[in-house]
Write an enzyme that holds these catalytic residues in place. Structure first.
Site, PDB file in Angstrom:
ATOM      1  CG  ASP A 256      -0.226  -0.570   2.464  1.00 16.25           C
ATOM      2  OD1 ASP A 256       0.748  -0.459   2.671  1.00 16.25           O
ATOM      3  OD2 ASP A 256      -1.654  -1.077   3.171  1.00 16.25           O
TER       4      ASP A 256
ATOM      5  CG  ASN B 151      -8.564  -1.827  11.734  1.00 18.52           C
ATOM      6  OD1 ASN B 151      -7.664  -2.618  11.153  1.00 18.52           O
ATOM      7  ND2 ASN B 151      -8.584   0.092  10.804  1.00 18.52           N
TER       8      ASN B 151
ATOM      9  CG  HIS C 164      -5.941  -2.357   8.346  1.00 21.97           C
ATOM     10  ND1 HIS C 164      -5.924  -1.019   8.844  1.00 21.97           N
ATOM     11  CD2 HIS C 164      -4.292  -3.187   9.027  1.00 21.97           C
ATOM     12  CE1 HIS C 164      -4.759  -0.471   8.973  1.00 21.97           C
ATOM     13  NE2 HIS C 164      -3.755  -2.127   8.760  1.00 21.97           N
TER      14      HIS C 164
ATOM     15  CD  GLU D  78      -8.508   0.817   7.329  1.00 25.47           C
ATOM     16  OE1 GLU D  78      -8.477  -0.008   7.517  1.00 25.47           O
ATOM     17  OE2 GLU D  78      -8.305   1.567   7.369  1.00 25.47           O
TER      18      GLU D  78
HETATM   19  C1  F6R Z   1       1.321  -1.524   6.594  1.00 23.54           C
HETATM   20  C2  F6R Z   1       0.388  -1.969   5.665  1.00 23.54           C
HETATM   21  C3  F6R Z   1      -0.954  -2.211   7.338  1.00 23.54           C
HETATM   22  C4  F6R Z   1       0.337  -2.617   8.769  1.00 23.54           C
HETATM   23  C5  F6R Z   1      -0.670  -2.766  10.041  1.00 23.54           C
HETATM   24  C6  F6R Z   1      -0.062  -3.374  11.245  1.00 23.54           C
HETATM   25  O1  F6R Z   1       1.770  -1.786   5.104  1.00 23.54           O
HETATM   26  O2  F6R Z   1      -0.542  -2.593   5.205  1.00 23.54           O
HETATM   27  O3  F6R Z   1      -1.619  -3.462   7.173  1.00 23.54           O
HETATM   28  O4  F6R Z   1       0.451  -3.689   8.219  1.00 23.54           O
HETATM   29  O5  F6R Z   1      -1.107  -1.236  10.581  1.00 23.54           O
HETATM   30  O6  F6R Z   1       1.103  -1.652  10.686  1.00 23.54           O
HETATM   31  P1  F6R Z   1       2.455  -1.963  12.362  1.00 23.54           P
HETATM   32  O7  F6R Z   1       3.045  -2.462  12.045  1.00 23.54           O
HETATM   33  O8  F6R Z   1       2.570  -0.470  12.955  1.00 23.54           O
HETATM   34  O9  F6R Z   1       1.513  -2.138  13.007  1.00 23.54           O
END
Ligand code: F6R
Length: 269
Positions: free
Chosen positions: A84, A155, A157, A162
Site C-alpha cells: 500500500d 481493527n 485490516h 479496512e
Molecule cells: C502496511 C500495512 C498495514 C500494517 C498494519 C500494522 O503496509 O499494510 O496493514 O501492516 O497497519 O502496522 P504496524 O506494524 O505499524 O502495527
C-alpha cells in the site's frame, strides 16, 4: 527454524507460531522471508515478494539487509510489490511508504530499482483505478506472488483493506484500489504524521483478492494492542468486519508468527 520453547498452534486451519517477544518474531520472520526467496529461486530462478510497511516489519528488513551486507543473501533475482501507499503523497515525502522502503530495505540491498514496485501516490485521481488495475496485472504477468508479508491493524485490516459489511465472497475478490482509511487506522497513523489533522485519509491498497492469491502468506503481529484483532482473525468467523479473518480462506498457505502479548487472547494464551 523454531526454538524448543516456541508454541505451535493450528487455528482455523492456519499454522500459528507463538514466540516470546517482538525481536523473536522478526528474527523468525526474516528466516521465513529468506527461505521463501531461496525456494522460489531454486524452483524458477526468481522470486516475487509482496511486502508490508509499518512498525512491525522494520526489524525484519533490518535483518535481511544485514544478511545481504554480510554477503549471505542477494536480492538480484527478486521482484517486490508493496501492499500500500498513502494517497496522495510524493515518493520523496519521508512519510511515504516508498520512502520507508528505501530506508529500511531497498537502499541497503541489491534489488533492481525497476523491480521494486510501490503503488504511486502521485497518480492523478482520475487514473488511480487504472493504475491499481495495472498493479494487479503486473503481479500476474510476473507469475504471481510467491510470498506475501503482512502486518495486521488494530481493527483487523490487512494492507489497507479496512473493516466493511460486504458479503465475504465479495471481500475475497477485492482488487487493488483507492480506499478511505478507517478512524482506527488514522489514529494509529498519528505516529507517522504527528497529528490526526495531518494524517492523509486515503490510500492505494493491494486488494484482499490479490493478497490471497499469494502462494504463501506470512502474517506478523506483536504487542498487546494487537491481541483482540489476532483473536478475532484466528478464532472468530470469517467476516469482512475483520479483514484478517479472510486469511482463513487460504488457511493451508498461511503462517502467523506472533509474540506472547499479541497471543494473549488466544486459547491457552
Ligand atoms: C502496511 C500495512 C498495514 C500494517 C498494519 C500494522 O503496509 O499494510 O496493514 O501492516 O497497519 O502496522 P504496524 O506494524 O505499524 O502495527
Amino acid at each position: 527454524m523454531k526454538d524448543a520453547d516456541d508454541r505451535s498452534l493450528r487455528l482455523a486451519g492456519m499454522s500459528v507460531i507463538v514466540v516470546e517477544n517482538a525481536a523473536e518474531v522478526c528474527r523468525l520472520a526474516a528466516d521465513h522471508v529468506e527461505a521463501a526467496i531461496r525456494s522460489a529461486l531454486a524452483a524458477c530462478g526468481r522470486a516475487v515478494l509482496g511486502l508490508a510497511t509499518g512498525a512491525t516489519p522494520e526489524a525484519v528488513y533490518g535483518r535481511l539487509a544485514d544478511r545481504h551486507e554480510a554477503g549471505a543473501l542477494s536480492f538480484r533475482d527478486v521482484t517486490t510489490y508493496n501492499l500500500d501507499e498513502y494517497y496522495p503523497i510524493s515518493p520523496i515525502d519521508p512519510r511515504s511508504y516508498r520512502s520507508y522502503m528505501h530506508r529500511h530495505l531497498f537502499g541497503r540491498v541489491d534489488l533492481a530499482p525497476d523491480r521494486a514496485h510501490v503503488l504511486d501516490g502521485t497518480v492523478p485521481e482520475g487514473f488511480a483505478a487504472e493504475h491499481a488495475a495495472e498493479f494487479d496485472r503486473w503481479i500476474q504477468a510476473d507469475g504471481g506472488l510467491d510470498f506475501q508479508l503482512l502486518g495486521i491493524g488494530r481493527n483487523g485490516h490487512i494492507g489497507f483493506n479496512e473493516p466493511t459489511d460486504l458479503p465475504v465472497a465479495e471481500s475475497l475478490r477485492l482488487p487493488t484500489r483507492l480506499v478511505e482509511l478507517h478512524p482506527v487506522t488514522r489514529a494509529d497513523a498519528v505516529r507517522e504524521f504527528g497529528s490526526i489533522e495531518a494524517v492523509i485519509p486515503r490510500a492505494l491498497t493491494m486488494g484482499v483478492g490479490t493478497i490471497l492469491s499469494a502462494r504463501s502468506i506470512l502474517s506478523l503481529a506483536t504487542g498487546p494492542r494487537k491481541a483482540e484483532a489476532v483473536a478475532a482473525a484466528l478464532t472468530g468467523p470469517m467476516t469482512s468486519a475483520v479483514p484478517a479473518s479472510l486469511l482463513q480462506s487460504a488457511a493451508d498457505r498461511v503462517i502467523w508468527i506472533i509474540d506472547e502479548p499479541a497471543a494473549g487472547l488466544l486459547p491457552g494464551g
